[in-house]
Design a protein around this motif. Structure first.
Motif, PDB file in Angstrom:
ATOM      1  N   GLN A   3       0.844  -1.184   0.000  1.00  0.00           N
ATOM      2  CA  GLN A   3       0.000   0.000   0.000  1.00  0.00           C
ATOM      3  C   GLN A   3       0.884   1.240   0.000  1.00  0.00           C
ATOM      4  O   GLN A   3       1.907   1.275   0.685  1.00  0.00           O
ATOM      5  CB  GLN A   3      -0.932   0.028   1.209  1.00  0.00           C
ATOM      6  CG  GLN A   3      -1.934  -1.113   1.267  1.00  0.00           C
ATOM      7  CD  GLN A   3      -1.324  -2.391   1.807  1.00  0.00           C
ATOM      8  OE1 GLN A   3      -0.578  -2.379   2.780  1.00  0.00           O
ATOM      9  NE2 GLN A   3      -1.635  -3.509   1.159  1.00  0.00           N
ATOM     10  N   LEU A   4       0.488   2.262  -0.762  1.00  0.00           N
ATOM     11  CA  LEU A   4       1.215   3.518  -0.852  1.00  0.00           C
ATOM     12  C   LEU A   4       0.280   4.658  -0.471  1.00  0.00           C
ATOM     13  O   LEU A   4      -0.834   4.744  -0.989  1.00  0.00           O
ATOM     14  CB  LEU A   4       1.738   3.747  -2.270  1.00  0.00           C
ATOM     15  CG  LEU A   4       2.631   2.658  -2.865  1.00  0.00           C
ATOM     16  CD1 LEU A   4       2.928   2.973  -4.330  1.00  0.00           C
ATOM     17  CD2 LEU A   4       3.927   2.541  -2.074  1.00  0.00           C
ATOM     18  N   VAL A   5       0.731   5.537   0.424  1.00  0.00           N
ATOM     19  CA  VAL A   5      -0.066   6.661   0.881  1.00  0.00           C
ATOM     20  C   VAL A   5       0.755   7.935   0.777  1.00  0.00           C
ATOM     21  O   VAL A   5       1.783   8.071   1.446  1.00  0.00           O
ATOM     22  CB  VAL A   5      -0.562   6.462   2.325  1.00  0.00           C
ATOM     23  CG1 VAL A   5      -1.381   7.672   2.765  1.00  0.00           C
ATOM     24  CG2 VAL A   5      -1.390   5.191   2.436  1.00  0.00           C
ATOM     25  N   ALA A  23       4.433   6.910   1.985  1.00  0.00           N
ATOM     26  CA  ALA A  23       4.697   5.855   2.952  1.00  0.00           C
ATOM     27  C   ALA A  23       4.235   4.519   2.397  1.00  0.00           C
ATOM     28  O   ALA A  23       3.079   4.376   1.990  1.00  0.00           O
ATOM     29  CB  ALA A  23       3.997   6.155   4.271  1.00  0.00           C
ATOM     30  N   ALA A  24       5.123   3.540   2.391  1.00  0.00           N
ATOM     31  CA  ALA A  24       4.822   2.205   1.896  1.00  0.00           C
ATOM     32  C   ALA A  24       4.634   1.243   3.062  1.00  0.00           C
ATOM     33  O   ALA A  24       5.339   1.323   4.067  1.00  0.00           O
ATOM     34  CB  ALA A  24       5.932   1.702   0.979  1.00  0.00           C
ATOM     35  N   SER A  25       3.686   0.334   2.910  1.00  0.00           N
ATOM     36  CA  SER A  25       3.457  -0.698   3.916  1.00  0.00           C
ATOM     37  C   SER A  25       3.075  -1.997   3.227  1.00  0.00           C
ATOM     38  O   SER A  25       2.761  -2.018   2.041  1.00  0.00           O
ATOM     39  CB  SER A  25       2.369  -0.270   4.900  1.00  0.00           C
ATOM     40  OG  SER A  25       1.134  -0.063   4.237  1.00  0.00           O
ATOM     41  N   ASN A  29       9.375  -5.712   0.905  1.00  0.00           N
ATOM     42  CA  ASN A  29      10.544  -6.364   0.324  1.00  0.00           C
ATOM     43  C   ASN A  29      10.412  -6.546  -1.176  1.00  0.00           C
ATOM     44  O   ASN A  29      11.405  -6.804  -1.858  1.00  0.00           O
ATOM     45  CB  ASN A  29      10.793  -7.715   0.994  1.00  0.00           C
ATOM     46  CG  ASN A  29       9.624  -8.667   0.836  1.00  0.00           C
ATOM     47  OD1 ASN A  29       8.491  -8.331   1.144  1.00  0.00           O
ATOM     48  ND2 ASN A  29       9.914  -9.869   0.345  1.00  0.00           N
ATOM     49  N   MET A  30       9.211  -6.411  -1.715  1.00  0.00           N
ATOM     50  CA  MET A  30       8.983  -6.543  -3.145  1.00  0.00           C
ATOM     51  C   MET A  30       9.283  -5.259  -3.914  1.00  0.00           C
ATOM     52  O   MET A  30       9.369  -5.282  -5.136  1.00  0.00           O
ATOM     53  CB  MET A  30       7.538  -6.962  -3.425  1.00  0.00           C
ATOM     54  CG  MET A  30       7.155  -8.310  -2.836  1.00  0.00           C
ATOM     55  SD  MET A  30       5.408  -8.706  -3.104  1.00  0.00           S
ATOM     56  CE  MET A  30       5.361  -8.827  -4.889  1.00  0.00           C
ATOM     57  N   ILE A  31       9.433  -4.136  -3.221  1.00  0.00           N
ATOM     58  CA  ILE A  31       9.592  -2.840  -3.877  1.00  0.00           C
ATOM     59  C   ILE A  31      10.992  -2.688  -4.448  1.00  0.00           C
ATOM     60  O   ILE A  31      11.981  -2.938  -3.766  1.00  0.00           O
ATOM     61  CB  ILE A  31       9.291  -1.689  -2.898  1.00  0.00           C
ATOM     62  CG1 ILE A  31       7.839  -1.757  -2.434  1.00  0.00           C
ATOM     63  CG2 ILE A  31       9.589  -0.344  -3.550  1.00  0.00           C
ATOM     64  CD1 ILE A  31       7.477  -0.718  -1.394  1.00  0.00           C
ATOM     65  N   GLN A  75      12.693   3.519   6.846  1.00  0.00           N
ATOM     66  CA  GLN A  75      11.349   3.990   7.166  1.00  0.00           C
ATOM     67  C   GLN A  75      10.334   3.650   6.080  1.00  0.00           C
ATOM     68  O   GLN A  75       9.152   3.969   6.235  1.00  0.00           O
ATOM     69  CB  GLN A  75      11.361   5.499   7.397  1.00  0.00           C
ATOM     70  CG  GLN A  75      12.189   5.938   8.591  1.00  0.00           C
ATOM     71  CD  GLN A  75      11.611   5.436   9.899  1.00  0.00           C
ATOM     72  OE1 GLN A  75      10.399   5.446  10.097  1.00  0.00           O
ATOM     73  NE2 GLN A  75      12.477   4.985  10.791  1.00  0.00           N
ATOM     74  N   ASN A  76      10.796   3.030   4.987  1.00  0.00           N
ATOM     75  CA  ASN A  76       9.919   2.653   3.877  1.00  0.00           C
ATOM     76  C   ASN A  76       9.150   3.854   3.344  1.00  0.00           C
ATOM     77  O   ASN A  76       7.950   3.763   3.070  1.00  0.00           O
ATOM     78  CB  ASN A  76       8.956   1.545   4.306  1.00  0.00           C
ATOM     79  CG  ASN A  76       9.672   0.335   4.835  1.00  0.00           C
ATOM     80  OD1 ASN A  76      10.613  -0.156   4.217  1.00  0.00           O
ATOM     81  ND2 ASN A  76       9.227  -0.168   5.982  1.00  0.00           N
ATOM     82  N   THR A  77       9.857   4.968   3.181  1.00  0.00           N
ATOM     83  CA  THR A  77       9.240   6.211   2.770  1.00  0.00           C
ATOM     84  C   THR A  77      10.043   6.863   1.651  1.00  0.00           C
ATOM     85  O   THR A  77      11.272   6.870   1.683  1.00  0.00           O
ATOM     86  CB  THR A  77       9.128   7.185   3.950  1.00  0.00           C
ATOM     87  OG1 THR A  77       8.420   6.560   5.025  1.00  0.00           O
ATOM     88  CG2 THR A  77       8.389   8.446   3.540  1.00  0.00           C
TER      89      THR A  77
END
Length: 120
Positions: A3-5, A23-25, A29-31, A75-77
Motif C-alpha cells: 500500500q502507498l499513501v 509511505a509504503a506498507s 521487500n517486493m519494492i 522507514q519505507n518512505t
C-alpha cells in the motif's frame, strides 16, 4: 501486498516549497524502483522523478535543479522536495512503486494522489 499513501500536498505561492511523502506498507521487500508522477488539469500524466533501490535518480527536464527525490529504506518512505515552485507545477502528484514479481517481471502500484496548487 503493498500500500502507498501520499501526503504533504497543499496550496503554496510561487517561489515557495513543499515536501511530499509516500509511505509504503505491506510486502515492502517486493519494492524496487519508486517514482513520482503528476497530472495537471487537461494534461497527460508525466513522470517527474524516479529513484532506484540503489539510490540512482532521474528527473524530467522541467524540474531539474528545483526538485529532489529521495528514499529512506529503513522507514519505507519516499520523498519529493519541491523548491522554487511555479504555477505550472500545479497538479495531482502520485506515488508509484515497481514491485518485483519474479525474474525481470514487475507490477506497478499507485498511491491515491496528493494535490499541489501553486498560485501566482
Amino acid at each position: 501486498q503493498v500500500q502507498l499513501v501520499e501526503s504533504g500536498g497543499g496550496l503554496v505561492q510561487a517561489g515557495g516549497s513543499l515536501r511530499l511523502s509516500c509511505a509504503a506498507s505491506g510486502s515492502i521487500n517486493m519494492i524496487r524502483t519508486m517514482a513520482w508522477y503528476r497530472q495537471a488539469p487537461g494534461k497527460q500524466r508525466e513522470l517527474v522523478a524516479i529513484i532506484t533501490s540503489g539510490g540512482n535518480t532521474n528527473y524530467v527536464d522541467s524540474v531539474k535543479g528545483r526538485f529532489t527525490i529521495s528514499r529512506d529504506n529503513a522507514q519505507n518512505t519516499m520523498y519529493l522536495q519541491m523548491n522554487s515552485l511555479k504555477p505550472e507545477d500545479t497538479a495531482i502528484y502520485y506515488c508509484n512503486a515497481a514491485l518485483k514479481l519474479g525474474g525481470t517481471l514487475t507490477y506497478d502500484k499507485w498511491g491515491q494522489g496528493t494535490e499541489v496548487t501553486v498560485s501566482s
